[in-house]
Scaffold this motif. Structure first.
Motif, PDB file in Angstrom:
ATOM      1  N   TYR A  10      12.101  31.900-113.534  1.00 36.54           N
ATOM      2  CA  TYR A  10      12.569  33.194-113.052  1.00 36.54           C
ATOM      3  C   TYR A  10      13.874  33.508-113.754  1.00 36.54           C
ATOM      4  O   TYR A  10      14.529  32.620-114.309  1.00 36.54           O
ATOM      5  N   ASP A  11      14.250  34.771-113.724  1.00 37.98           N
ATOM      6  CA  ASP A  11      15.484  35.191-114.368  1.00 37.98           C
ATOM      7  C   ASP A  11      16.599  35.259-113.336  1.00 37.98           C
ATOM      8  O   ASP A  11      16.379  35.648-112.192  1.00 37.98           O
ATOM      9  N   ILE A  12      17.774  34.870-113.753  1.00 37.31           N
ATOM     10  CA  ILE A  12      18.951  34.943-112.887  1.00 37.31           C
ATOM     11  C   ILE A  12      19.763  36.147-113.342  1.00 37.31           C
ATOM     12  O   ILE A  12      20.103  36.253-114.517  1.00 37.31           O
ATOM     13  N   ARG A  19      16.586  41.033-104.193  1.00 36.73           N
ATOM     14  CA  ARG A  19      15.833  39.978-104.872  1.00 36.73           C
ATOM     15  C   ARG A  19      16.110  38.652-104.183  1.00 36.73           C
ATOM     16  O   ARG A  19      16.947  38.546-103.311  1.00 36.73           O
ATOM     17  N   ASP A  20      15.406  37.620-104.643  1.00 35.23           N
ATOM     18  CA  ASP A  20      15.618  36.302-104.069  1.00 35.23           C
ATOM     19  C   ASP A  20      17.017  35.801-104.377  1.00 35.23           C
ATOM     20  O   ASP A  20      17.582  36.121-105.423  1.00 35.23           O
ATOM     21  N   GLN A  23      17.839  34.300-107.692  1.00 37.49           N
ATOM     22  CA  GLN A  23      17.951  35.149-108.872  1.00 37.49           C
ATOM     23  C   GLN A  23      19.341  35.736-109.044  1.00 37.49           C
ATOM     24  O   GLN A  23      19.585  36.509-109.965  1.00 37.49           O
ATOM     25  N   ASN A  24      20.235  35.391-108.140  1.00 39.82           N
ATOM     26  CA  ASN A  24      21.555  36.018-108.128  1.00 39.82           C
ATOM     27  C   ASN A  24      22.580  35.140-108.847  1.00 39.82           C
ATOM     28  O   ASN A  24      22.953  34.079-108.361  1.00 39.82           O
ATOM     29  N   SER A  25      23.037  35.598-109.984  1.00 37.39           N
ATOM     30  CA  SER A  25      23.921  34.742-110.789  1.00 37.39           C
ATOM     31  C   SER A  25      25.235  34.442-110.069  1.00 37.39           C
ATOM     32  O   SER A  25      25.812  33.368-110.260  1.00 37.39           O
ATOM     33  N   GLU A 315      17.928  25.105-106.190  1.00 38.59           N
ATOM     34  CA  GLU A 315      17.120  26.184-105.616  1.00 38.59           C
ATOM     35  C   GLU A 315      16.892  25.934-104.133  1.00 38.59           C
ATOM     36  O   GLU A 315      16.941  26.850-103.318  1.00 38.59           O
TER      37      GLU A 315
END
Length: 423
Positions: A10-12, A19-20, A23-25, A315
């Motif tokens: 997944y992308d951060i 969003r999840d 995914q939050n930088s 995670e």
RNA sequence: GAGGGUGUGGCGAAGUGGUCAACGCGCCUGACUGUGGCUCAGGUAAUCGCGGGUUCAAAUCCCGUCACUCUCCCCA
């Protein structure tokens, strides 16, 4: 053609509401900073190693019979015909680096931590990814039970610092390789006549990694395992004394634990203490785990050196925090957002922005050239403390209008004093 | 490896055979010609995952396929 991220990845992204959490930088920065900080307090220094290592290093150290290596590694061969494996866990690479760089010559005890991605080829699901991130620590060169206790305390301290509760520390000892050999012999002797009654998985384990039969979650296996020989009966005196001391140190530190004689972890390199930290809110899913690995450094070509460490799934930490309802920290925004009105002001803002930044002010400016309303909205989105408004009026007088975004109070500030006004 | 579920604008989500595919959020414009978080009005954006079939007519039914997701196993 539109591409999706590869399965299980997944992308951060920069603060992404809706969003999840994973995914939050901003949350990753917070997690990583928290881990770095507690490692610093415990005297651990960071080590970074490659995300791929030689196929043999990974497969031999983790163990050919383990699930992780038997069916979950990303293996590939390079154009130069090197067989490599994306690391499925952190310890093997750190041990390799410890030996490659002869860190053992520098000091008697090395305390190392790492944060980074690991890879396992599995079917993804909640809290399980093909690329997942772990934070881990390794304490090398200390064989005493204090070391075991410290490492467990570090892991627990990290969770506590984040605000995670409802955790269980599962603890066991798997003794020395010698005593384990004896035990596995007894276990196999016990299991052999029962194989027809056991699950297919445990039949596989019987052949490849008998110890892990203990870890089965299949009801039929659990029922049978009641009569299995107990590992503790095969422990030598020193191993028992070590385990007793570890438990006593944990108690002294005020760290509760559950002794679980059936806890056997997924790596072959463990000796003596093994532990796993489970989260109640995740249905007792493992948040992290670790153990002692006194033969590992020797096995990868170094001098016989004791070691103990852990890896924590980040995670899953985020999932557990979310599930627990722990409030995530607010991210800090800009000090100022510059709002130029008109071309002359825009030109002035470019140099003003450069000057403020060189003075250490976190700031940004509008690049849309749109209305004031939009510029202020951008200031808001960037969580700017102040909006700095610069139009023809201000420009003519060499000042700017500084608007406090919370109180809406505005004042006129000479441009040369601007950086002082933005605090 | 085994078994479920779901695919409709950037996101969320109605619609289960019949005119131009709701609505909410976001984004854009304006009310408010240099002042945000509220309100109101208007607007932007979807070949309904993809391919085939049935039908006068398909987002809707059938077949296939891909993707995602969840559970078990295993693990972080």
């Amino acid at each position: 053609m539109r591409y999706a991220p590869p399965k299980g990845t997944y992308d951060i992204l920069p603060s992404a509401p809706g969003r999840d959490a994973v995914q939050n930088s901003a949350l990753w920065q917070w997690l990583e900073a928290s881990f770095r900080e507690i490692c610093r307090q415990y005297g651990y220094a960071e080590i970074r190693t490659p995300i791929f290592e030689s196929h043999d290093l990974i497969h031999r150290s983790v163990g050919e019979g383990t699930d992780i290596v038997a069916k979950e590694t990303f293996d590939f061969v390079t154009k130069g015909n090197d067989a490599l494996t994306l690391r499925p866990e952190g310890t093997a690479g750190v041990m390799r680096a410890y030996v490659s760089n002869r860190l053992y010559t520098e000091r008697p005890v090395s305390k190392l931590y790492y944060i980074g991605p690991n890879f396992r080829y599995e079917r993804p699901q909640k809290g399980r990814y093909r690329q997942h991130h772990q934070a881990g620590a390794e304490l090398l060169g200390a064989s005493g039970p204090e070391a075991d206790a410290e490492v467990i305390a570090l892991a627990c301290g990290f969770y506590a610092r984040l605000g995670l509760t409802d955790l269980k520390v599962k603890l066991n000892t798997v003794g020395t390789p010698e005593s384990r050999v004896e035990y596995v012999k007894a276990l196999r002797a016990w299991a052999e006549p029962l194989l027809p009654q056991m699950s297919g998985e445990n039949n596989r384990r019987f052949a490849q990694n008998a110890l892990r039969m203990l870890d089965s979650k299949e009801p039929q296996d659990i029922a049978l395992l009641v009569t299995a020989p107990s590992l503790s009966d095969y422990l030598d005196e020193a191993s028992q004394a070590h385990f007793t001391a570890v438990k006593s140190y944990l108690t002294t530190m005020g760290l509760p634990y559950d002794e679980d004689p059936r806890l056997v972890r997924g790596f072959d390199y463990y000796t003596h203490t093994v532990f796993e930290i489970q989260s109640g809110v995740l249905g007792d899913k493992a948040l992290g785990g670790g153990g002692r690995y006194n033969g590992l450094i020797e096995a990868v070509g170094g001098p016989a050196t004791p070691g103990i460490g852990f890896g924590l799934g980040l995670e899953r930490v985020l999932l557990a925090l979310e599930e627990t309802g722990v409030a995530f920290p607010k991210t800090s925004g800009l000090a100022a957002f510059l709002c130029p009105l008109g071309e002359a002001a825009r030109v002035a803002c470019v140099s003003l922005l450069a000057r403020l930044r060189s003075e250490g002010v976190a700031c940004d400016m509008d690049y849309t050239g749109r209305r004031m309303k939009v510029m202020l909205e951008q200031a808001d989105q960037n969580q700017a403390r102040f909006a700095v408004i610069l139009g023809d009026d201000e420009l003519a007088q060499g000042v700017a209008t500084v608007r406090d975004m919370l109180t809406k109070a505005q004042e006129t500030v000479p441009l040369e004093n601007l950086s002082k006004a933005l605090v």
